[in-house]
Design a protein around this motif. Structure first.
Motif, PDB file in Angstrom:
ATOM      1  N   HIS A 264       0.839  -1.199   0.000  1.00 40.76           N
ATOM      2  CA  HIS A 264       0.000   0.000   0.000  1.00 40.76           C
ATOM      3  C   HIS A 264       0.878   1.255   0.000  1.00 40.76           C
ATOM      4  CE1 HIS A 264      -3.634   2.303   0.522  1.00 40.76           C
ATOM      5  NE2 HIS A 264      -3.123   2.895   1.590  1.00 40.76           N
ATOM      6  N   ALA A 265       1.957   1.239   0.795  1.00 39.97           N
ATOM      7  CA  ALA A 265       2.878   2.379   0.826  1.00 39.97           C
ATOM      8  C   ALA A 265       3.556   2.575  -0.540  1.00 39.97           C
ATOM      9  CB  ALA A 265       3.926   2.179   1.910  1.00 39.97           C
ATOM     10  N   VAL A 266       3.956   1.469  -1.167  1.00 36.59           N
ATOM     11  CA  VAL A 266       4.571   1.558  -2.509  1.00 36.59           C
ATOM     12  C   VAL A 266       3.553   2.112  -3.493  1.00 36.59           C
ATOM     13  CG1 VAL A 266       5.524   0.208  -4.428  1.00 36.59           C
ATOM     14  CG2 VAL A 266       6.264  -0.262  -2.082  1.00 36.59           C
ATOM     15  N   ARG A 267       2.299   1.657  -3.395  1.00 30.86           N
ATOM     16  CA  ARG A 267       1.238   2.146  -4.280  1.00 30.86           C
ATOM     17  C   ARG A 267       1.059   3.648  -4.108  1.00 30.86           C
ATOM     18  NH1 ARG A 267       0.600   2.259  -8.144  1.00 30.86           N
ATOM     19  NH2 ARG A 267       0.381   0.109  -8.578  1.00 30.86           N
ATOM     20  N   LEU A 268       1.067   4.128  -2.857  1.00 30.53           N
ATOM     21  CA  LEU A 268       0.913   5.563  -2.600  1.00 30.53           C
ATOM     22  C   LEU A 268       2.119   6.353  -3.116  1.00 30.53           C
ATOM     23  CD1 LEU A 268      -0.588   5.496   1.007  1.00 30.53           C
ATOM     24  CD2 LEU A 268      -1.785   6.039  -1.129  1.00 30.53           C
ATOM     25  N   ALA A 269       3.316   5.792  -2.994  1.00 30.70           N
ATOM     26  CA  ALA A 269       4.531   6.483  -3.421  1.00 30.70           C
ATOM     27  C   ALA A 269       4.664   6.531  -4.943  1.00 30.70           C
ATOM     28  CB  ALA A 269       5.761   5.807  -2.820  1.00 30.70           C
ATOM     29  N   PHE A 270       4.173   5.485  -5.613  1.00 35.20           N
ATOM     30  CA  PHE A 270       4.306   5.395  -7.068  1.00 35.20           C
ATOM     31  C   PHE A 270       2.943   5.103  -7.708  1.00 35.20           C
ATOM     32  CE2 PHE A 270       8.332   4.007  -5.195  1.00 35.20           C
ATOM     33  CZ  PHE A 270       9.222   4.878  -5.808  1.00 35.20           C
ATOM     34  N   PRO A 271       2.014   6.042  -7.651  1.00 36.29           N
ATOM     35  CA  PRO A 271       0.661   5.764  -8.142  1.00 36.29           C
ATOM     36  C   PRO A 271       0.589   5.519  -9.647  1.00 36.29           C
ATOM     37  CG  PRO A 271       0.894   8.086  -7.594  1.00 36.29           C
ATOM     38  CD  PRO A 271       2.154   7.400  -7.147  1.00 36.29           C
ATOM     39  N   GLU A 272       1.555   6.010 -10.381  1.00 29.16           N
ATOM     40  CA  GLU A 272       1.515   5.874 -11.844  1.00 29.16           C
ATOM     41  C   GLU A 272       2.087   4.546 -12.340  1.00 29.16           C
ATOM     42  OE1 GLU A 272       5.606   7.026 -10.861  1.00 29.16           O
ATOM     43  OE2 GLU A 272       3.672   7.635 -10.092  1.00 29.16           O
ATOM     44  N   LYS A 273       2.746   3.790 -11.477  1.00 29.80           N
ATOM     45  CA  LYS A 273       3.389   2.528 -11.881  1.00 29.80           C
ATOM     46  C   LYS A 273       2.459   1.349 -11.658  1.00 29.80           C
ATOM     47  CE  LYS A 273       7.881   4.069 -11.941  1.00 29.80           C
ATOM     48  NZ  LYS A 273       8.989   3.771 -12.726  1.00 29.80           N
ATOM     49  N   ARG A 274       2.509   0.382 -12.557  1.00 30.92           N
ATOM     50  CA  ARG A 274       1.816  -0.886 -12.330  1.00 30.92           C
ATOM     51  C   ARG A 274       2.582  -1.639 -11.250  1.00 30.92           C
ATOM     52  NH1 ARG A 274       1.440  -3.554 -18.117  1.00 30.92           N
ATOM     53  NH2 ARG A 274       3.275  -4.331 -17.141  1.00 30.92           N
ATOM     54  N   LEU A 275       1.870  -2.304 -10.345  1.00 27.44           N
ATOM     55  CA  LEU A 275       2.499  -3.005  -9.228  1.00 27.44           C
ATOM     56  C   LEU A 275       1.992  -4.442  -9.185  1.00 27.44           C
ATOM     57  CD1 LEU A 275       4.216  -3.060  -6.637  1.00 27.44           C
ATOM     58  CD2 LEU A 275       2.287  -2.014  -5.430  1.00 27.44           C
ATOM     59  N   PHE A 276       2.937  -5.382  -9.265  1.00 31.10           N
ATOM     60  CA  PHE A 276       2.629  -6.807  -9.203  1.00 31.10           C
ATOM     61  C   PHE A 276       3.253  -7.383  -7.936  1.00 31.10           C
ATOM     62  CE2 PHE A 276       2.201  -5.826 -13.625  1.00 31.10           C
ATOM     63  CZ  PHE A 276       1.225  -6.675 -14.093  1.00 31.10           C
ATOM     64  N   PHE A 277       2.500  -8.226  -7.224  1.00 32.97           N
ATOM     65  CA  PHE A 277       2.987  -8.883  -6.021  1.00 32.97           C
ATOM     66  C   PHE A 277       2.940 -10.390  -6.245  1.00 32.97           C
ATOM     67  CE2 PHE A 277       2.011 -10.634  -1.682  1.00 32.97           C
ATOM     68  CZ  PHE A 277       3.269 -10.392  -1.141  1.00 32.97           C
ATOM     69  N   PHE A 278       4.105 -11.028  -6.187  1.00 38.81           N
ATOM     70  CA  PHE A 278       4.230 -12.470  -6.385  1.00 38.81           C
ATOM     71  C   PHE A 278       4.394 -13.131  -5.021  1.00 38.81           C
ATOM     72  CE2 PHE A 278       5.306 -10.579 -10.338  1.00 38.81           C
ATOM     73  CZ  PHE A 278       4.933 -11.486 -11.311  1.00 38.81           C
ATOM     74  N   ALA A 279       3.527 -14.116  -4.723  1.00 43.06           N
ATOM     75  CA  ALA A 279       3.566 -14.761  -3.411  1.00 43.06           C
ATOM     76  C   ALA A 279       2.947 -16.154  -3.501  1.00 43.06           C
ATOM     77  CB  ALA A 279       2.803 -13.934  -2.383  1.00 43.06           C
ATOM     78  N   GLU A 280       3.213 -16.951  -2.470  1.00 38.70           N
ATOM     79  CA  GLU A 280       2.569 -18.259  -2.337  1.00 38.70           C
ATOM     80  C   GLU A 280       1.058 -18.033  -2.419  1.00 38.70           C
ATOM     81  OE1 GLU A 280       0.325 -21.011   0.062  1.00 38.70           O
ATOM     82  OE2 GLU A 280       0.951 -19.079   0.896  1.00 38.70           O
ATOM     83  N   PRO A 281       0.296 -18.915  -3.093  1.00 37.36           N
ATOM     84  CA  PRO A 281      -1.118 -18.639  -3.381  1.00 37.36           C
ATOM     85  C   PRO A 281      -1.971 -18.250  -2.168  1.00 37.36           C
ATOM     86  CG  PRO A 281      -0.396 -20.537  -4.637  1.00 37.36           C
ATOM     87  CD  PRO A 281       0.735 -20.166  -3.722  1.00 37.36           C
ATOM     88  N   GLU A 282      -1.884 -18.983  -1.066  1.00 36.57           N
ATOM     89  CA  GLU A 282      -2.701 -18.654   0.109  1.00 36.57           C
ATOM     90  C   GLU A 282      -2.279 -17.318   0.713  1.00 36.57           C
ATOM     91  OE1 GLU A 282      -5.627 -19.156   3.145  1.00 36.57           O
ATOM     92  OE2 GLU A 282      -5.386 -19.862   1.095  1.00 36.57           O
ATOM     93  N   HIS A 283      -0.982 -17.081   0.777  1.00 39.75           N
ATOM     94  CA  HIS A 283      -0.481 -15.803   1.296  1.00 39.75           C
ATOM     95  C   HIS A 283      -0.950 -14.657   0.393  1.00 39.75           C
ATOM     96  CE1 HIS A 283       2.103 -13.121   3.557  1.00 39.75           C
ATOM     97  NE2 HIS A 283       2.666 -12.710   2.425  1.00 39.75           N
ATOM     98  N   GLY A 284      -0.845 -14.861  -0.898  1.00 38.60           N
ATOM     99  CA  GLY A 284      -1.296 -13.835  -1.843  1.00 38.60           C
ATOM    100  C   GLY A 284      -2.772 -13.511  -1.690  1.00 38.60           C
ATOM    101  N   ARG A 285      -3.590 -14.547  -1.455  1.00 36.83           N
ATOM    102  CA  ARG A 285      -5.030 -14.341  -1.276  1.00 36.83           C
ATOM    103  C   ARG A 285      -5.302 -13.497  -0.029  1.00 36.83           C
ATOM    104  NH1 ARG A 285      -8.831 -16.015   1.686  1.00 36.83           N
ATOM    105  NH2 ARG A 285      -7.669 -17.633   2.753  1.00 36.83           N
ATOM    106  N   ILE A 286      -4.585 -13.770   1.052  1.00 35.41           N
ATOM    107  CA  ILE A 286      -4.787 -13.032   2.301  1.00 35.41           C
ATOM    108  C   ILE A 286      -4.281 -11.595   2.164  1.00 35.41           C
ATOM    109  CG2 ILE A 286      -4.171 -12.946   4.753  1.00 35.41           C
ATOM    110  CD1 ILE A 286      -4.067 -16.090   4.565  1.00 35.41           C
ATOM    111  N   VAL A 287      -3.121 -11.414   1.539  1.00 33.26           N
ATOM    112  CA  VAL A 287      -2.596 -10.063   1.294  1.00 33.26           C
ATOM    113  C   VAL A 287      -3.578  -9.293   0.413  1.00 33.26           C
ATOM    114  CG1 VAL A 287      -0.755  -8.742   0.175  1.00 33.26           C
ATOM    115  CG2 VAL A 287      -0.179 -10.663   1.674  1.00 33.26           C
ATOM    116  N   ARG A 288      -4.137  -9.955  -0.599  1.00 33.44           N
ATOM    117  CA  ARG A 288      -5.128  -9.325  -1.486  1.00 33.44           C
ATOM    118  C   ARG A 288      -6.315  -8.808  -0.677  1.00 33.44           C
ATOM    119  NH1 ARG A 288      -4.920  -7.343  -5.757  1.00 33.44           N
ATOM    120  NH2 ARG A 288      -5.777  -5.714  -4.536  1.00 33.44           N
TER     121      ARG A 288
END
Length: 121
Positions: free
Chosen positions: A23-47
């Motif tokens: 979220h902090a990276v998103r706020l700092a760089f709003p114009e950039k596309r941001l991809f987060f790669f993670a283990e599937p269950e972890h990614g779902r919870i972070v999402r």
């Protein structure tokens, strides 16, 4: 484009921390596309945490995690070495301009630096 990866966490482990960082990276760089790669269950919870914070435009992608070996021998170091190579290869294919590694341990930092120095300058 910014590519972030969390190769170590599983499930709920540090999910709030990773969501806050993204979220902090998103706020700092709003114009950039941001991809987060993670283990599937972890990614779902972070999402889910990102959605509750209003950072819905972060793309979460499944990534096999590095096995959590308790030894400090060659196997755990080899896992980190090959993970870093695959991560940077994927970043190059996606034309990522920045890579954010949210799991920091000594072998990952060492091998990431080695790959960047030798192969990617």
């Amino acid at each position: 484009m910014i590519m972030s990866a969390e190769p170590m966490c599983v499930g709920h482990e540090h999910a709030r921390v990773n969501a806050a960082l993204l979220h902090a990276v998103r706020l700092a760089f709003p114009e950039k596309r941001l991809f987060f790669f993670a283990e599937p269950e972890h990614g779902r919870i972070v999402r889910a945490h990102l959605d509750s914070q209003g950072a819905c435009d972060v793309a979460v992608v499944a990534l096999p995690r590095i096995p959590n070996r308790h030894d400090v021998g060659l196997c755990s170091r080899a896992d980190a070495f090959f993970f870093c190579g695959k991560l940077l290869h994927k970043a190059r294919r996606l034309e990522a301009r920045q890579v954010l590694l949210t799991a920091i341990n000594t072998p990952l930092l060492f091998f990431l630096n080695l790959w960047l120095t030798v192969c990617y300058r």
